[in-house]
Design a protein around this motif. Structure first.
Motif, PDB file in Angstrom:
ATOM      1  N   SER A 165      70.903  65.822  69.666  1.00  0.00           N
ATOM      2  CA  SER A 165      71.965  66.814  69.816  1.00  0.00           C
ATOM      3  C   SER A 165      73.202  66.217  70.482  1.00  0.00           C
ATOM      4  CB  SER A 165      71.443  67.996  70.633  1.00  0.00           C
ATOM      5  OG  SER A 165      72.454  68.968  70.827  1.00  0.00           O
ATOM      6  N   TYR A 166      72.980  65.410  71.511  1.00  0.00           N
ATOM      7  CA  TYR A 166      74.110  64.816  72.231  1.00  0.00           C
ATOM      8  C   TYR A 166      74.917  63.896  71.324  1.00  0.00           C
ATOM      9  CZ  TYR A 166      76.779  62.185  75.691  1.00  0.00           C
ATOM     10  OH  TYR A 166      77.812  61.596  76.397  1.00  0.00           O
ATOM     11  N   LEU A 167      74.219  62.979  70.632  1.00  0.00           N
ATOM     12  CA  LEU A 167      74.918  62.017  69.789  1.00  0.00           C
ATOM     13  C   LEU A 167      75.606  62.704  68.612  1.00  0.00           C
ATOM     14  CD1 LEU A 167      75.691  59.154  69.123  1.00  0.00           C
ATOM     15  CD2 LEU A 167      73.473  58.846  67.984  1.00  0.00           C
ATOM     16  N   LYS A 168      74.949  63.670  68.025  1.00  0.00           N
ATOM     17  CA  LYS A 168      75.534  64.383  66.889  1.00  0.00           C
ATOM     18  C   LYS A 168      76.814  65.105  67.311  1.00  0.00           C
ATOM     19  CE  LYS A 168      72.568  66.512  64.357  1.00  0.00           C
ATOM     20  NZ  LYS A 168      71.578  67.513  63.867  1.00  0.00           N
ATOM     21  N   ASN A 169      76.766  65.786  68.444  1.00  0.00           N
ATOM     22  CA  ASN A 169      77.953  66.515  68.925  1.00  0.00           C
ATOM     23  C   ASN A 169      79.074  65.563  69.331  1.00  0.00           C
ATOM     24  OD1 ASN A 169      76.805  69.045  68.531  1.00  0.00           O
ATOM     25  ND2 ASN A 169      75.869  69.076  70.559  1.00  0.00           N
ATOM     26  N   LEU A 170      78.708  64.419  69.909  1.00  0.00           N
ATOM     27  CA  LEU A 170      79.710  63.433  70.314  1.00  0.00           C
ATOM     28  C   LEU A 170      80.434  62.877  69.085  1.00  0.00           C
ATOM     29  CD1 LEU A 170      81.001  61.806  72.592  1.00  0.00           C
ATOM     30  CD2 LEU A 170      79.117  60.151  72.372  1.00  0.00           C
ATOM     31  N   LEU A 171      79.691  62.570  68.056  1.00  0.00           N
ATOM     32  CA  LEU A 171      80.292  62.054  66.821  1.00  0.00           C
ATOM     33  C   LEU A 171      81.200  63.092  66.172  1.00  0.00           C
ATOM     34  CD1 LEU A 171      77.125  60.270  65.394  1.00  0.00           C
ATOM     35  CD2 LEU A 171      79.276  59.122  65.972  1.00  0.00           C
ATOM     36  N   LYS A 172      80.753  64.325  66.164  1.00  0.00           N
ATOM     37  CA  LYS A 172      81.572  65.396  65.575  1.00  0.00           C
ATOM     38  C   LYS A 172      82.848  65.607  66.378  1.00  0.00           C
ATOM     39  CE  LYS A 172      77.970  68.170  63.326  1.00  0.00           C
ATOM     40  NZ  LYS A 172      77.277  69.481  63.308  1.00  0.00           N
ATOM     41  N   ARG A 173      82.737  65.554  67.704  1.00  0.00           N
ATOM     42  CA  ARG A 173      83.910  65.757  68.564  1.00  0.00           C
ATOM     43  C   ARG A 173      84.969  64.698  68.317  1.00  0.00           C
ATOM     44  NH1 ARG A 173      82.954  64.926  74.785  1.00  0.00           N
ATOM     45  NH2 ARG A 173      83.465  62.776  74.156  1.00  0.00           N
ATOM     46  N   GLU A 174      84.517  63.481  67.992  1.00  0.00           N
ATOM     47  CA  GLU A 174      85.451  62.386  67.730  1.00  0.00           C
ATOM     48  C   GLU A 174      85.944  62.369  66.286  1.00  0.00           C
ATOM     49  OE1 GLU A 174      86.795  60.569  69.944  1.00  0.00           O
ATOM     50  OE2 GLU A 174      85.559  61.246  71.623  1.00  0.00           O
ATOM     51  N   GLY A 175      85.499  63.351  65.504  1.00  0.00           N
ATOM     52  CA  GLY A 175      86.026  63.504  64.154  1.00  0.00           C
ATOM     53  C   GLY A 175      85.338  62.715  63.075  1.00  0.00           C
ATOM     54  N   PHE A 176      84.206  62.123  63.356  1.00  0.00           N
ATOM     55  CA  PHE A 176      83.500  61.369  62.309  1.00  0.00           C
ATOM     56  C   PHE A 176      82.884  62.329  61.299  1.00  0.00           C
ATOM     57  CE2 PHE A 176      83.538  58.292  65.805  1.00  0.00           C
ATOM     58  CZ  PHE A 176      83.988  57.165  65.133  1.00  0.00           C
ATOM     59  N   PRO A 177      82.804  61.905  60.029  1.00  0.00           N
ATOM     60  CA  PRO A 177      82.282  62.790  58.974  1.00  0.00           C
ATOM     61  C   PRO A 177      80.758  62.885  59.011  1.00  0.00           C
ATOM     62  CG  PRO A 177      82.911  60.669  58.039  1.00  0.00           C
ATOM     63  CD  PRO A 177      83.346  60.638  59.480  1.00  0.00           C
ATOM     64  N   VAL A 178      80.253  63.594  60.003  1.00  0.00           N
ATOM     65  CA  VAL A 178      78.810  63.768  60.168  1.00  0.00           C
ATOM     66  C   VAL A 178      78.336  64.903  59.269  1.00  0.00           C
ATOM     67  CG1 VAL A 178      76.975  64.331  61.792  1.00  0.00           C
ATOM     68  CG2 VAL A 178      78.913  62.946  62.554  1.00  0.00           C
ATOM     69  N   GLU A 179      77.340  64.629  58.458  1.00  0.00           N
ATOM     70  CA  GLU A 179      76.772  65.668  57.614  1.00  0.00           C
ATOM     71  C   GLU A 179      75.928  66.601  58.484  1.00  0.00           C
ATOM     72  OE1 GLU A 179      74.935  64.222  53.982  1.00  0.00           O
ATOM     73  OE2 GLU A 179      76.041  62.348  54.167  1.00  0.00           O
ATOM     74  N   ASP A 180      76.164  67.880  58.343  1.00  0.00           N
ATOM     75  CA  ASP A 180      75.468  68.859  59.176  1.00  0.00           C
ATOM     76  C   ASP A 180      74.000  68.933  58.764  1.00  0.00           C
ATOM     77  OD1 ASP A 180      75.330  70.660  61.216  1.00  0.00           O
ATOM     78  OD2 ASP A 180      75.840  72.390  59.985  1.00  0.00           O
ATOM     79  N   THR A 181      73.120  68.777  59.710  1.00  0.00           N
ATOM     80  CA  THR A 181      71.688  68.759  59.416  1.00  0.00           C
ATOM     81  C   THR A 181      70.913  69.332  60.597  1.00  0.00           C
ATOM     82  OG1 THR A 181      69.787  67.269  59.213  1.00  0.00           O
ATOM     83  CG2 THR A 181      71.764  66.345  60.141  1.00  0.00           C
ATOM     84  N   PRO A 182      69.849  70.079  60.334  1.00  0.00           N
ATOM     85  CA  PRO A 182      69.058  70.651  61.425  1.00  0.00           C
ATOM     86  C   PRO A 182      68.000  69.707  61.971  1.00  0.00           C
ATOM     87  CG  PRO A 182      68.212  71.429  59.331  1.00  0.00           C
ATOM     88  CD  PRO A 182      69.401  70.560  59.008  1.00  0.00           C
ATOM     89  N   SER A 183      67.837  68.544  61.366  1.00  0.00           N
ATOM     90  CA  SER A 183      66.755  67.647  61.773  1.00  0.00           C
ATOM     91  C   SER A 183      67.254  66.563  62.729  1.00  0.00           C
ATOM     92  CB  SER A 183      66.117  66.995  60.533  1.00  0.00           C
ATOM     93  OG  SER A 183      66.971  65.997  60.008  1.00  0.00           O
ATOM     94  N   HIS A 184      66.399  65.598  62.986  1.00  0.00           N
ATOM     95  CA  HIS A 184      66.695  64.499  63.907  1.00  0.00           C
ATOM     96  C   HIS A 184      67.490  63.381  63.250  1.00  0.00           C
ATOM     97  CE1 HIS A 184      63.054  63.594  61.656  1.00  0.00           C
ATOM     98  NE2 HIS A 184      63.349  62.305  61.809  1.00  0.00           N
ATOM     99  N   ILE A 185      67.723  63.457  61.946  1.00  0.00           N
ATOM    100  CA  ILE A 185      68.452  62.426  61.205  1.00  0.00           C
ATOM    101  C   ILE A 185      69.936  62.755  61.210  1.00  0.00           C
ATOM    102  CG2 ILE A 185      68.768  61.373  58.923  1.00  0.00           C
ATOM    103  CD1 ILE A 185      65.728  62.001  58.475  1.00  0.00           C
ATOM    104  N   ILE A 186      70.772  61.775  61.563  1.00  0.00           N
ATOM    105  CA  ILE A 186      72.221  61.989  61.647  1.00  0.00           C
ATOM    106  C   ILE A 186      72.910  61.118  60.601  1.00  0.00           C
ATOM    107  CG2 ILE A 186      74.259  61.935  63.143  1.00  0.00           C
ATOM    108  CD1 ILE A 186      72.414  62.034  65.555  1.00  0.00           C
ATOM    109  N   PRO A 187      73.315  61.686  59.474  1.00  0.00           N
ATOM    110  CA  PRO A 187      74.016  60.907  58.455  1.00  0.00           C
ATOM    111  C   PRO A 187      75.537  60.978  58.657  1.00  0.00           C
ATOM    112  CG  PRO A 187      72.718  62.745  57.517  1.00  0.00           C
ATOM    113  CD  PRO A 187      72.941  63.010  58.969  1.00  0.00           C
TER     114      PRO A 187
END
Length: 550
Positions: free
Chosen positions: A416-438
């Motif tokens: 959750s921390y890494l996913k939110n950090l990447l999104k906050r910085e504007g990276f194109p993170v695909e939204d996913t409910p699992s532990h995998i962060i694409p």
């Protein structure tokens, strides 16, 4: 001065493949390239003379005239070899003896196929990485791609909870090695069955609340063998396969040769429509995954199970990326959702969250005995060695305990921390409910460049995911943080990723949800008559699957 290219090969290799290397790479060499250009010009003049001579010869036989026509076409197209038309004149005009014909140039063909992958940037270069399992060293590793040893941090391993480095797991492996040796001794039937096999199978059956379980050398073999065997034995069986299924499931389904129906990824309504077209009394298998390995999507499990059973189907559920990670005891999404009793056949792996190697299925006792008795992929394969069995059993027990629950909590917090950090910085993170962060990139060359730069300049191992693991246009970076990646480590990764983004002048505005096919990224795909990319070669393309079925 040594050639910086050829010096990388040993003498035996050069003696064997000199011609292939010269033809494939010579034009790129500043020394040899000049010779090739001069030779090409001279050869063109000679070729035209040969062509003129051949086409003007007074052939008297149909075979010879046929050769003349083919030779002329081959010379003009400069494509003698690739069209398999490089036949000497006396081969055609002679007595037709096959022994007189030249042999197929296998090495040249192999090299040309590899060059195709290099040109479209789908050629894979493995990183040379030795992971570390000493106290406090996971998830670090040593990397050797640059010919010198250097420390890196691993962000892309499927050893999701660090079980391969757990002290108790390592101790179990060491004890088994000392007691039983390194090998299993053969197949389960001949000489490789042990109490350790039976103990682990009982534990896996208990974990998934099933009567029995069966171990395989990998989950690829488990999926392939089980689906193939079941489909072949069930009379007039039909298989309904999710469009996003893993290649192992596709392989078993395809090889069975039974009628198959592909439903859109995680689309319950489409599955229902397809099931309604087959009589309820006909045996049916619905095969799908809970957690998709590349998108990180989680299926609507109970809905799919209910629809399948409503139409008289048995379900085969791949929990490979879920076992150990979800549920109170780590049994997967089925346990998390409280639907284990509804799941007919569950497949899982020992090679990801459980930190070892091998695969398994769990189901009713009669189903397990059927696969044990008929599946060639189980019967004729050397069984898992005692070191793996004991290490895996220890890992399953740990993840079913309070320690396992704590690890899963830490894991989810870090994700959750890494996913939110990447999104906050504007990276194109695909939204996913699992532990995998694409992180969507959409370009194979850029994806590889990002991966290489992160490794070479900043010491982060984050592997690029290119075709055919994902569709063309869906290239991505796939992150999998563990409970042992600290907040500081995650902050440094994102900071360094921003630097790489700036150096490569990449846009963060990448479309995350294409409206077309999830495989070829086209509006006109599997549901149309004509797929625009039938030659894409992706192993689980739904359009190709339908074509094969037809």
């Amino acid at each position: 001065m040594q050639c910086p290219f050829l010096s990388r090969f040993n003498a035996n290799y050069l003696r064997t493949y000199t011609e292939v290397l010269y033809q494939s790479y010579g034009s790129y060499c500043p020394v040899i390239g000049k010779t090739i250009n001069n030779a090409t010009a001279a050869n063109a003049i000679v070729t035209e003379k040969k062509l003129s001579l051949v086409t003007s010869m007074p052939f008297s036989s149909t075979a010879a005239r046929s050769y003349s026509d083919r030779y002329a076409a081959d010379v003009r197209s400069n494509n003698d070899y690739t069209n398999n038309k490089n036949v000497a004149l006396n081969d055609v005009m002679g007595d037709g003896d096959p022994k007189s014909k030249s042999a197929f140039h296998y090495e040249k063909f192999f090299n040309e196929q590899i060059m195709k992958k290099k040109r479209d940037h789908s050629y894979r270069v493995f990183k040379r990485v030795n992971r570390l399992a000493g106290d406090g060293l996971f998830p670090h590793a040593l990397e050797y791609s640059s010919q010198s040893e250097r420390p890196i941090t691993v962000w892309c391993s499927n050893d999701y909870l660090g079980m391969s480095a757990h002290p108790s797991v390592k101790r179990a492996v060491q004890d088994a090695l000392n007691m039983h040796g390194s090998g299993a001794g053969g197949t389960r039937n001949i000489s490789g069955n042990s109490l350790h096999h039976e103990r682990l199978e009982r534990k896996l059956a208990e974990l998934h609340q099933k009567d029995g379980a069966l171990l395989f050398t990998s989950c690829f073999v488990a999926n392939d063998s089980t689906l193939f065997t079941l489909a072949k034995l069930l009379p007039n069986c039909h298989i309904f396969s999710d469009a996003g299924n893993h290649a192992s499931m596709i392989m078993g389904i395809r090889n069975s040769g039974v009628p198959k129906h592909i439903f859109r990824h995680n689309d319950v309504d489409h599955l229902r429509q397809l099931l309604q077209q087959v009589d309820k009394s006909i045996p049916k298998i619905v095969a799908f995954e809970t957690v998709h390995s590349m998108t990180g999507a989680i299926c609507p499990l109970e809905e799919i199970l209910d629809v399948a059973h409503e139409h008289g189907a048995i379900t085969f559920i791949d929990e490979v990326h879920a076992v150990g990670l979800y549920g109170d005891h780590g049994a997967g999404v089925g346990e998390l959702n409280g639907v284990l009793a509804k799941m007919d056949i569950i497949s899982g792996t020992l090679g990801k969250a459980f930190g070892n190697i091998g695969g398994y299925i769990a189901g009713t006792s009669s189903l397990i005995d059927l696969i044990r008795s008929y599946a060639a992929g189980f019967i004729f394969t050397t069984s898992l060695p005692p070191t793996v069995l004991c290490g895996a059993l220890k890992a399953v027990n740990i993840l079913a305990s309070d320690e396992g629950r704590q690890l899963r909590d830490m894991h989810q917090r870090n994700v959750s921390y890494l996913k939110n950090l990447l999104k906050r910085e504007g990276f194109p993170v695909e939204d996913t409910p699992s532990h995998i962060i694409p992180i969507k990139i959409g370009d194979p060359l850029k994806c590889t460049q990002i991966s290489n730069m992160l490794m070479e300049q900043f010491g982060h191992y984050l592997q690029s995911i290119n075709y055919p693991t994902v569709a063309r246009g869906q290239e991505k970076l796939r992150l999998a943080p563990t409970p042992f990646h600290t907040t500081e480590m995650m902050n440094v990764l994102v900071t360094d990723l921003k630097k790489v983004w700036d150096v490569l002048e990449l846009s963060k505005n990448v479309p995350l949800n294409p409206s077309g096919c999830m495989f070829c990224n086209s509006e006109s795909c599997w549901h149309q008559e004509n797929c625009p990319d039938l030659e894409c070669g992706i192993p689980n393309c739904p359009r190709l699957e339908v074509s094969v079925a037809a």
